[in-house]
Design a protein around this motif. Structure first.
Motif, PDB file in Angstrom:
ATOM      1  N   PRO A  83      45.225 -13.506  22.436  1.00 60.48           N
ATOM      2  CA  PRO A  83      46.308 -13.261  23.202  1.00 60.48           C
ATOM      3  C   PRO A  83      46.291 -14.113  24.473  1.00 60.48           C
ATOM      4  CG  PRO A  83      45.328 -11.265  22.407  1.00 60.48           C
ATOM      5  CD  PRO A  83      44.387 -12.296  21.899  1.00 60.48           C
ATOM      6  N   GLY A  84      47.190 -14.696  24.971  1.00 64.68           N
ATOM      7  CA  GLY A  84      47.383 -15.402  26.073  1.00 64.68           C
ATOM      8  C   GLY A  84      46.821 -16.917  25.893  1.00 64.68           C
ATOM      9  N   ARG A  85      46.430 -17.133  24.797  1.00 65.25           N
ATOM     10  CA  ARG A  85      45.799 -18.536  24.569  1.00 65.25           C
ATOM     11  C   ARG A  85      46.588 -19.408  23.634  1.00 65.25           C
ATOM     12  NH1 ARG A  85      39.288 -18.374  24.741  1.00 65.25           N
ATOM     13  NH2 ARG A  85      40.044 -20.711  24.995  1.00 65.25           N
ATOM     14  N   GLU A  86      46.157 -20.647  23.436  1.00 66.11           N
ATOM     15  CA  GLU A  86      46.822 -21.584  22.401  1.00 66.11           C
ATOM     16  C   GLU A  86      46.146 -21.557  21.063  1.00 66.11           C
ATOM     17  OE1 GLU A  86      49.719 -23.241  24.915  1.00 66.11           O
ATOM     18  OE2 GLU A  86      49.057 -24.031  22.833  1.00 66.11           O
ATOM     19  N   ARG A  87      46.878 -21.670  19.995  1.00 68.79           N
ATOM     20  CA  ARG A  87      46.296 -21.652  18.702  1.00 68.79           C
ATOM     21  C   ARG A  87      45.397 -22.743  18.701  1.00 68.79           C
ATOM     22  NH1 ARG A  87      50.434 -21.369  13.801  1.00 68.79           N
ATOM     23  NH2 ARG A  87      51.136 -23.445  14.558  1.00 68.79           N
ATOM     24  N   GLU A  88      44.086 -22.893  18.105  1.00 60.70           N
ATOM     25  CA  GLU A  88      43.255 -23.898  18.028  1.00 60.70           C
ATOM     26  C   GLU A  88      42.843 -23.706  16.590  1.00 60.70           C
ATOM     27  OE1 GLU A  88      40.039 -22.618  20.905  1.00 60.70           O
ATOM     28  OE2 GLU A  88      39.803 -20.819  20.083  1.00 60.70           O
ATOM     29  N   VAL A  89      42.159 -24.829  16.157  1.00 65.78           N
ATOM     30  CA  VAL A  89      41.745 -25.057  14.878  1.00 65.78           C
ATOM     31  C   VAL A  89      40.285 -24.560  14.898  1.00 65.78           C
ATOM     32  CG1 VAL A  89      41.000 -27.433  15.177  1.00 65.78           C
ATOM     33  CG2 VAL A  89      41.131 -26.752  12.784  1.00 65.78           C
ATOM     34  N   VAL A  90      39.923 -23.922  13.760  1.00 66.62           N
ATOM     35  CA  VAL A  90      38.549 -23.305  13.575  1.00 66.62           C
ATOM     36  C   VAL A  90      37.616 -24.247  12.871  1.00 66.62           C
ATOM     37  CG1 VAL A  90      37.134 -21.389  13.044  1.00 66.62           C
ATOM     38  CG2 VAL A  90      39.284 -21.160  14.048  1.00 66.62           C
ATOM     39  N   SER A  91      38.435 -24.563  11.695  1.00 64.04           N
ATOM     40  CA  SER A  91      37.582 -25.318  10.591  1.00 64.04           C
ATOM     41  C   SER A  91      38.457 -25.811   9.373  1.00 64.04           C
ATOM     42  CB  SER A  91      36.787 -24.029   9.888  1.00 64.04           C
ATOM     43  OG  SER A  91      35.922 -24.871   8.677  1.00 64.04           O
ATOM     44  N   CYS A  92      38.220 -26.793   8.549  1.00 63.32           N
ATOM     45  CA  CYS A  92      39.118 -27.348   7.730  1.00 63.32           C
ATOM     46  C   CYS A  92      38.196 -27.942   6.674  1.00 63.32           C
ATOM     47  CB  CYS A  92      40.164 -28.170   8.376  1.00 63.32           C
ATOM     48  SG  CYS A  92      39.644 -29.719   8.939  1.00 63.32           S
ATOM     49  N   ILE A  93      38.865 -27.942   5.521  1.00 63.63           N
ATOM     50  CA  ILE A  93      38.239 -28.467   4.370  1.00 63.63           C
ATOM     51  C   ILE A  93      39.310 -29.615   3.690  1.00 63.63           C
ATOM     52  CG2 ILE A  93      38.804 -26.664   2.692  1.00 63.63           C
ATOM     53  CD1 ILE A  93      36.203 -27.210   1.196  1.00 63.63           C
ATOM     54  N   ALA A  94      38.614 -30.632   3.524  1.00 65.59           N
ATOM     55  CA  ALA A  94      39.604 -31.654   3.069  1.00 65.59           C
ATOM     56  C   ALA A  94      40.213 -31.585   1.655  1.00 65.59           C
ATOM     57  CB  ALA A  94      38.905 -33.376   3.202  1.00 65.59           C
ATOM     58  N   GLY A  95      41.173 -32.010   1.478  1.00 58.27           N
ATOM     59  CA  GLY A  95      41.789 -31.970  -0.041  1.00 58.27           C
ATOM     60  C   GLY A  95      41.185 -32.788  -0.807  1.00 58.27           C
ATOM     61  N   ASP A  96      40.686 -34.093  -0.211  1.00 58.06           N
ATOM     62  CA  ASP A  96      40.503 -35.321  -1.143  1.00 58.06           C
ATOM     63  C   ASP A  96      39.003 -35.205  -1.542  1.00 58.06           C
ATOM     64  OD1 ASP A  96      40.839 -37.758   1.561  1.00 58.06           O
ATOM     65  OD2 ASP A  96      39.821 -35.755   1.345  1.00 58.06           O
ATOM     66  N   ASP A  97      38.077 -35.045  -0.571  1.00 56.17           N
ATOM     67  CA  ASP A  97      36.630 -35.040  -0.940  1.00 56.17           C
ATOM     68  C   ASP A  97      35.890 -33.632  -0.598  1.00 56.17           C
ATOM     69  OD1 ASP A  97      35.821 -37.106   2.050  1.00 56.17           O
ATOM     70  OD2 ASP A  97      36.584 -34.787   1.849  1.00 56.17           O
ATOM     71  N   ASP A  98      36.568 -32.588  -0.030  1.00 58.34           N
ATOM     72  CA  ASP A  98      35.924 -31.469   0.202  1.00 58.34           C
ATOM     73  C   ASP A  98      35.070 -31.391   1.320  1.00 58.34           C
ATOM     74  OD1 ASP A  98      35.768 -29.518  -3.102  1.00 58.34           O
ATOM     75  OD2 ASP A  98      37.453 -29.823  -1.423  1.00 58.34           O
ATOM     76  N   SER A  99      35.267 -32.569   2.325  1.00 56.00           N
ATOM     77  CA  SER A  99      34.382 -32.442   3.555  1.00 56.00           C
ATOM     78  C   SER A  99      34.933 -31.423   4.452  1.00 56.00           C
ATOM     79  CB  SER A  99      34.342 -33.765   3.893  1.00 56.00           C
ATOM     80  OG  SER A  99      35.667 -34.173   4.476  1.00 56.00           O
ATOM     81  N   THR A 100      34.051 -30.906   5.180  1.00 55.90           N
ATOM     82  CA  THR A 100      34.407 -29.904   5.911  1.00 55.90           C
ATOM     83  C   THR A 100      34.065 -30.344   7.431  1.00 55.90           C
ATOM     84  OG1 THR A 100      32.157 -29.043   5.911  1.00 55.90           O
ATOM     85  CG2 THR A 100      33.832 -28.187   4.488  1.00 55.90           C
ATOM     86  N   TYR A 101      35.121 -29.587   8.256  1.00 57.53           N
ATOM     87  CA  TYR A 101      34.899 -29.887   9.607  1.00 57.53           C
ATOM     88  C   TYR A 101      34.919 -28.375  10.488  1.00 57.53           C
ATOM     89  CZ  TYR A 101      37.089 -30.080  14.478  1.00 57.53           C
ATOM     90  OH  TYR A 101      37.378 -30.044  15.707  1.00 57.53           O
ATOM     91  N   TYR A 102      34.157 -28.371  11.619  1.00 52.83           N
ATOM     92  CA  TYR A 102      34.171 -27.383  12.331  1.00 52.83           C
ATOM     93  C   TYR A 102      34.008 -27.380  13.753  1.00 52.83           C
ATOM     94  CZ  TYR A 102      31.848 -25.244   8.218  1.00 52.83           C
ATOM     95  OH  TYR A 102      31.735 -25.147   6.688  1.00 52.83           O
ATOM     96  N   ALA A 103      35.018 -26.783  14.495  1.00 52.66           N
ATOM     97  CA  ALA A 103      35.016 -26.570  15.928  1.00 52.66           C
ATOM     98  C   ALA A 103      33.531 -26.409  16.389  1.00 52.66           C
ATOM     99  CB  ALA A 103      36.221 -25.603  16.393  1.00 52.66           C
ATOM    100  N   ASP A 104      33.475 -26.956  17.635  1.00 57.12           N
ATOM    101  CA  ASP A 104      32.091 -26.845  18.326  1.00 57.12           C
ATOM    102  C   ASP A 104      31.551 -25.299  18.351  1.00 57.12           C
ATOM    103  OD1 ASP A 104      32.179 -30.033  20.675  1.00 57.12           O
ATOM    104  OD2 ASP A 104      31.781 -29.470  18.144  1.00 57.12           O
ATOM    105  N   PHE A 105      32.839 -24.661  18.747  1.00 59.02           N
ATOM    106  CA  PHE A 105      32.347 -23.258  19.153  1.00 59.02           C
ATOM    107  C   PHE A 105      32.013 -22.368  17.876  1.00 59.02           C
ATOM    108  CE2 PHE A 105      36.526 -21.857  17.630  1.00 59.02           C
ATOM    109  CZ  PHE A 105      37.683 -22.904  18.290  1.00 59.02           C
ATOM    110  N   VAL A 106      32.011 -22.948  16.623  1.00 57.46           N
ATOM    111  CA  VAL A 106      31.786 -22.061  15.528  1.00 57.46           C
ATOM    112  C   VAL A 106      30.728 -22.820  14.703  1.00 57.46           C
ATOM    113  CG1 VAL A 106      34.054 -21.226  15.280  1.00 57.46           C
ATOM    114  CG2 VAL A 106      33.289 -23.042  13.979  1.00 57.46           C
ATOM    115  N   LYS A 107      30.345 -23.895  15.119  1.00 55.91           N
ATOM    116  CA  LYS A 107      29.298 -24.588  14.332  1.00 55.91           C
ATOM    117  C   LYS A 107      28.067 -23.917  14.323  1.00 55.91           C
ATOM    118  CE  LYS A 107      30.658 -29.563  15.095  1.00 55.91           C
ATOM    119  NZ  LYS A 107      30.259 -30.843  15.728  1.00 55.91           N
ATOM    120  N   GLY A 108      27.357 -23.864  12.870  1.00 53.77           N
ATOM    121  CA  GLY A 108      26.110 -23.177  12.742  1.00 53.77           C
ATOM    122  C   GLY A 108      26.641 -21.596  12.530  1.00 53.77           C
TER     123      GLY A 108
END
Length: 124
Positions: free
Chosen positions: A41-66
């Motif tokens: 509430p009251g905040r912008e939408r932000e990306v948390v994590s994603c998984i690539a469609g071509d190689d299944d590599s993953t990305y994590y926002a710093d605030f959820v890493k680990g």
């Protein structure tokens, strides 16, 4: 009809875990990039994590890493977000999205299909 449906949200105590699911119908997720976004509430939408469609590599926002892990099960046409060590600041509506681009899709405009979202509340 192309659809993404999230499930698995709920109320959890700090330090607890939840596993969110993003199930697709009407299309196959195999080669789509899948992202999890959140909006508090009251905040912008932000990306948390994603998984690539071509190689299944993953990305994590710093605030959820680990703490969070994204994975896909092609047999079930579902992508998961395992969330551990949850904090009150993780409270938000979590939404999954699917996009046709390769690599990490970290911007919401890169996605073509969106789910309706699931509420995650971390509170004692």
């Amino acid at each position: 009809q192309l659809q993404l449906v999230e499930s698995g949200g709920g109320l959890v105590q700090p330090g607890g875990s939840l596993r969110l699911s993003c199930a697709a119908s009407g299309f196959t997720l195999d080669y789509y990039g899948i992202g999890w976004f959140r909006q508090a509430p009251g905040r912008e939408r932000e990306v948390v994590s994603c998984i690539a469609g071509d190689d299944d590599s993953t990305y994590y926002a710093d605030f959820v890493k680990g703490r969070f892990t994204i994975s896909r099960d092609n047999a079930k046409n579902t992508v998961y977000l395992q969330m551990n060590s949850l904090k009150p600041e993780d409270t938000a509506v979590y939404t999954c999205a699917a996009g046709e681009g390769g690599g990490w899709l970290v911007n919401d405009y890169e996605y073509d299909y969106w789910g309706q979202g699931t509420q995650v509340t971390v509170s004692s």
